[in-house]
Design a protein around this motif. Structure first.
Motif, mmCIF file in Angstrom:
data_model
loop_
_atom_site.group_PDB
_atom_site.id
_atom_site.type_symbol
_atom_site.label_atom_id
_atom_site.label_comp_id
_atom_site.label_asym_id
_atom_site.label_seq_id
_atom_site.Cartn_x
_atom_site.Cartn_y
_atom_site.Cartn_z
ATOM 1 N N ILE A 45 0.852 -1.202 0.000
ATOM 2 C CA ILE A 45 0.000 0.000 0.000
ATOM 3 C C ILE A 45 0.881 1.243 0.000
ATOM 4 O O ILE A 45 1.925 1.282 0.640
ATOM 5 C CB ILE A 45 -0.996 0.023 1.189
ATOM 6 C CG1 ILE A 45 -0.269 -0.125 2.536
ATOM 7 C CG2 ILE A 45 -2.058 -1.055 1.039
ATOM 8 C CD1 ILE A 45 -1.153 0.194 3.728
ATOM 9 N N THR A 46 0.442 2.241 -0.719
ATOM 10 C CA THR A 46 1.189 3.500 -0.775
ATOM 11 C C THR A 46 0.865 4.314 0.480
ATOM 12 O O THR A 46 -0.043 3.966 1.238
ATOM 13 C CB THR A 46 0.761 4.313 -2.012
ATOM 14 O OG1 THR A 46 -0.628 4.613 -1.873
ATOM 15 C CG2 THR A 46 0.986 3.551 -3.299
ATOM 16 N N GLU A 51 -3.026 6.186 4.656
ATOM 17 C CA GLU A 51 -3.833 7.234 5.317
ATOM 18 C C GLU A 51 -5.320 6.908 5.210
ATOM 19 O O GLU A 51 -6.072 7.134 6.150
ATOM 20 C CB GLU A 51 -3.562 8.613 4.682
ATOM 21 C CG GLU A 51 -2.130 9.137 4.865
ATOM 22 C CD GLU A 51 -1.741 9.335 6.339
ATOM 23 O OE1 GLU A 51 -2.641 9.583 7.147
ATOM 24 O OE2 GLU A 51 -0.542 9.207 6.653
ATOM 25 N N LEU A 52 -5.758 6.372 4.056
ATOM 26 C CA LEU A 52 -7.185 6.017 3.894
ATOM 27 C C LEU A 52 -7.591 4.927 4.883
ATOM 28 O O LEU A 52 -8.683 4.949 5.447
ATOM 29 C CB LEU A 52 -7.453 5.518 2.468
ATOM 30 C CG LEU A 52 -7.474 6.545 1.330
ATOM 31 C CD1 LEU A 52 -7.532 5.837 -0.022
ATOM 32 C CD2 LEU A 52 -8.670 7.484 1.482
ATOM 33 N N LYS A 54 -6.002 4.178 7.751
ATOM 34 C CA LYS A 54 -5.759 4.599 9.139
ATOM 35 C C LYS A 54 -7.008 5.200 9.794
ATOM 36 O O LYS A 54 -7.160 5.160 11.006
ATOM 37 C CB LYS A 54 -4.642 5.641 9.129
ATOM 38 C CG LYS A 54 -3.854 5.737 10.403
ATOM 39 C CD LYS A 54 -2.678 6.632 10.159
ATOM 40 C CE LYS A 54 -2.572 7.669 11.261
ATOM 41 N NZ LYS A 54 -1.572 8.679 10.949
ATOM 42 N N THR A 55 -7.923 5.717 8.972
ATOM 43 C CA THR A 55 -9.106 6.364 9.534
ATOM 44 C C THR A 55 -10.078 5.358 10.177
ATOM 45 O O THR A 55 -10.933 5.740 10.945
ATOM 46 C CB THR A 55 -9.880 7.161 8.456
ATOM 47 O OG1 THR A 55 -10.275 6.240 7.437
ATOM 48 C CG2 THR A 55 -9.044 8.277 7.852
ATOM 49 N N PHE A 56 -9.951 4.050 9.849
ATOM 50 C CA PHE A 56 -10.897 3.098 10.448
ATOM 51 C C PHE A 56 -10.288 1.772 10.901
ATOM 52 O O PHE A 56 -10.991 0.936 11.471
ATOM 53 C CB PHE A 56 -12.099 2.856 9.519
ATOM 54 C CG PHE A 56 -11.780 2.124 8.224
ATOM 55 C CD1 PHE A 56 -11.130 2.763 7.189
ATOM 56 C CD2 PHE A 56 -12.160 0.805 8.045
ATOM 57 C CE1 PHE A 56 -10.844 2.098 5.997
ATOM 58 C CE2 PHE A 56 -11.898 0.127 6.861
ATOM 59 C CZ PHE A 56 -11.229 0.792 5.832
ATOM 60 N N ILE A 57 -8.983 1.583 10.663
ATOM 61 C CA ILE A 57 -8.327 0.325 11.047
ATOM 62 C C ILE A 57 -7.016 0.687 11.753
ATOM 63 O O ILE A 57 -6.360 1.657 11.368
ATOM 64 C CB ILE A 57 -7.972 -0.489 9.759
ATOM 65 C CG1 ILE A 57 -9.232 -0.936 9.029
ATOM 66 C CG2 ILE A 57 -7.084 -1.693 10.050
ATOM 67 C CD1 ILE A 57 -10.024 -1.990 9.737
ATOM 68 N N LYS A 58 -6.615 -0.132 12.730
ATOM 69 C CA LYS A 58 -5.285 0.076 13.337
ATOM 70 C C LYS A 58 -4.262 -0.519 12.376
ATOM 71 O O LYS A 58 -3.701 -1.603 12.604
ATOM 72 C CB LYS A 58 -5.213 -0.630 14.683
ATOM 73 C CG LYS A 58 -5.927 0.110 15.784
ATOM 74 C CD LYS A 58 -5.609 -0.559 17.105
ATOM 75 C CE LYS A 58 -6.317 0.164 18.221
ATOM 76 N NZ LYS A 58 -6.421 -0.663 19.425
ATOM 77 N N ILE A 59 -4.046 0.181 11.283
ATOM 78 C CA ILE A 59 -3.276 -0.381 10.173
ATOM 79 C C ILE A 59 -1.838 -0.710 10.573
ATOM 80 O O ILE A 59 -1.247 -1.660 10.067
ATOM 81 C CB ILE A 59 -3.362 0.550 8.914
ATOM 82 C CG1 ILE A 59 -2.621 -0.042 7.711
ATOM 83 C CG2 ILE A 59 -2.924 1.962 9.191
ATOM 84 C CD1 ILE A 59 -3.202 -1.307 7.190
ATOM 85 N N ILE A 298 -5.623 -1.386 -4.495
ATOM 86 C CA ILE A 298 -6.163 -1.308 -3.125
ATOM 87 C C ILE A 298 -6.671 0.106 -2.826
ATOM 88 O O ILE A 298 -7.736 0.289 -2.241
ATOM 89 C CB ILE A 298 -5.115 -1.780 -2.089
ATOM 90 C CG1 ILE A 298 -4.714 -3.233 -2.385
ATOM 91 C CG2 ILE A 298 -5.660 -1.669 -0.671
ATOM 92 C CD1 ILE A 298 -3.611 -3.796 -1.518
ATOM 93 N N LYS A 299 -5.916 1.106 -3.288
ATOM 94 C CA LYS A 299 -6.334 2.494 -3.037
ATOM 95 C C LYS A 299 -7.723 2.766 -3.626
ATOM 96 O O LYS A 299 -8.618 3.279 -2.944
ATOM 97 C CB LYS A 299 -5.307 3.471 -3.637
ATOM 98 C CG LYS A 299 -5.729 4.916 -3.460
ATOM 99 C CD LYS A 299 -4.612 5.927 -3.697
ATOM 100 C CE LYS A 299 -3.715 5.655 -4.851
ATOM 101 N NZ LYS A 299 -2.670 6.670 -4.979
#
Ligand SMILES: Cc1cc2nc3c(=O)[nH]c(=O)nc-3n(C[C@H](O)[C@H](O)[C@H](O)COP(=O)(O)OP(=O)(O)OC[C@H]3O[C@@H](n4cnc5c(N)ncnc54)[C@H](O)[C@@H]3O)c2cc1C
Length: 418
Positions: A45-46, A51-52, A54-59, A298-299
């Motif tokens: 993932i880039t 960042e996309l 991170k807003t909903f997963i503890k990436i 994925i993005k």
């Protein structure tokens, strides 16, 4: 009866389910037994995708390696260069664990049915006008819904069943194998991904090598992709792995056993024209949101899900034109649709290249611009200048003429595959 039914529990379907308002009853149907089975992706993932997520997963819990370097290896393995960045530019992910996690923390309004195969649907009237047929453990079942979402990948059955929607037509076939072991090329193999441009050996895309961790042990993913018409040549992946061992680029531990492997199709025709109608929408690979050259999807999967999570409620509340802004919303995100268009152009050029000498000529231009190369590749920060701007410089005119001449010869002289 469900307000929204999503076919597919991978990057796009799960992201949508996480973002839809919690007052909707949502169903996800997937043919896999477990969502984390057979996740068909290297999972790079880039920074923009990071960042996309991170807003909903503890990436951060699913990132084994932060990648600051790309290593590019020329045809015949005789030359290579590294391009570095100070901060992580790409991340590797533990894709199976990530998808497993996304499915295990779904909100309470979402029901996930695995081992269920979507077959067809028909539209009638009423509050729940879409009737979906699927099979579960060999039994035919029906469910009614207001909106059907095709998050079912490159060969979307939802798109196939709806004559109003477009379908992906051009594909790369990708095959990847995962091994325990180590990579030895360069000073920071744990922070490097590798692209192998071996021209005639791999017309269509090329090979890749990417570090990862599995159960805390060093491992790597090695893969090869080719145009769909040359799928039979994917068997060259084993030859590639042997060469990498002979060149002392990798060592495989665990008695040289492959931990797992998978193959799948990557859409490379660009964004599809018709990706929604009044009762159906496509997201992710099903809509063609994938880089035709870099094969990064994925993005687009996560972004299209996030956008649809806002448009579907508007549509259900009576705004019948809500979906019309779907593509313009995608474009607002760092001109993503323009990026996909550029990718289709790079793919066109790449597909004209036939002989090793042409790949060598291209390698020489990119090597001279190795710093800028990393910044544009995969449009990592969303502000990529694009490959053409990086290489189209006055100082490269002699190299560009040589490269252009070789492409011309590849186009006019008959080429016999070895
Ligand atoms: C070898 C390979 C390597 C890749 N590497 C990268 C990478 O490093 N980075 C990147 O950004 N992209 C990569 N991609 C592309 C990326 O994996 C895809 O863009 C992404 O997975 C698309 O997500 P999706 O949710 O739209 O579809 P998918 O991940 O394809 O998921 C579709 C889901 O739908 C389900 N499904 C399909 N049909 C039915 C049906 N009839 N009934 C029920 N369920 C169904 C499937 O089981 C699956 O779970 C790679 C692809 C391949 C093949």
């Amino acid at each position: 009866m469900y307000d929204i039914t999503i076919i597919g529990s991978s990057f796009s379907g799960l992201s949508l389910a996480h973002h839809l308002p919690k007052n909707y009853k949502v169903l996800i149907i997937d043919k896999k037994k477990n969502p984390s089975d057979h996740v068909e992706s290297t999972g790079l993932i880039t920074t923009a995708t990071y960042e996309l997520l991170k807003t909903f997963i503890k990436i951060d819990d699913f990132i084994p390696n932060q990648v600051t370097t790309i290593g590019v290896v020329s045809p015949n393995y005789d030359k290579h260069f590294f391009s570095h960045s100070k901060n992580p530019w790409i991340y590797t992910t533990d894709t199976q664990a990530l998808i497993g996690h996304m499915s295990s923390i779904l909100p309470k309004n979402v029901t996930l049915k695995t081992g269920s195969h979507f077959k067809t649907f028909k539209v009638s009237s009423g509050e729940y006008p879409v009737e979906i047929n699927y099979s579960e453990k060999g039994q035919e079942k029906t469910v009614k819904t207001k909106i059907l979402v095709g998050a079912d990948g490159s060969h979307s059955k939802v798109a196939q069943e709806n004559p109003n929607l477009s379908q992906n037509k051009k594909f790369l076939a990708g095959l990847e194998k995962v091994y325990f072991g180590d990579i030895h090329l360069g000073d920071h193999p744990k922070n490097t991904i590798y692209h192998f441009w071996f021209g005639e050996f791999s017309l269509g895309y090329g090979g890749w090598l990417s570090p990862t961790l599995i159960d805390g042990k060093h491992a790597f993913r090695v893969g090869l992709a080719k145009l769909e018409k040359d799928t039979h040549e994917l068997k060259k992946l084993d030859e590639f792995i042997e060469i990498l061992q002979k060149e002392k680029i990798i060592t495989i531990t665990n008695e040289k056993k492959c931990i797992y492997s998978f193959g799948s199709l990557i859409p490379i025709g660009g964004t599809l024209d018709s990706i929604y109608d009044s009762h159906t929408v496509l997201i992710g690979d099903a809509a063609g949101f994938c880089g035709a050259f870099a094969a990064d999807g994925i993005k687009g999967s996560i972004l299209s899900a996030k956008i649809m999570a806002k448009l579907i409620p508007k549509h259900l509340e009576g705004d019948k034109n809500a979906f019309d802004s779907y593509k313009s919303e995608m474009q607002k995100y760092h001109k993503l649709l323009t990026y996909y268009k550029k990718q289709v152009f790079y793919r066109w050029v790449w597909d004209r290249m036939k002989r090793d000498r042409t790949f060598h000529a291209m390698y020489d231009i990119i090597e001279a611009e190795k710093e800028g190369f990393l910044n544009q590749y995969c449009d990592s920060r969303g502000d990529g200048k694009g490959l053409t701007k990086v290489i189209l410089k006055f100082k490269h005119i002699p190299k560009l003429i040589k490269y252009g001449f070789y492409i011309l010869l590849d186009m006019i002289l008959p080429y016999k595959r070895k």
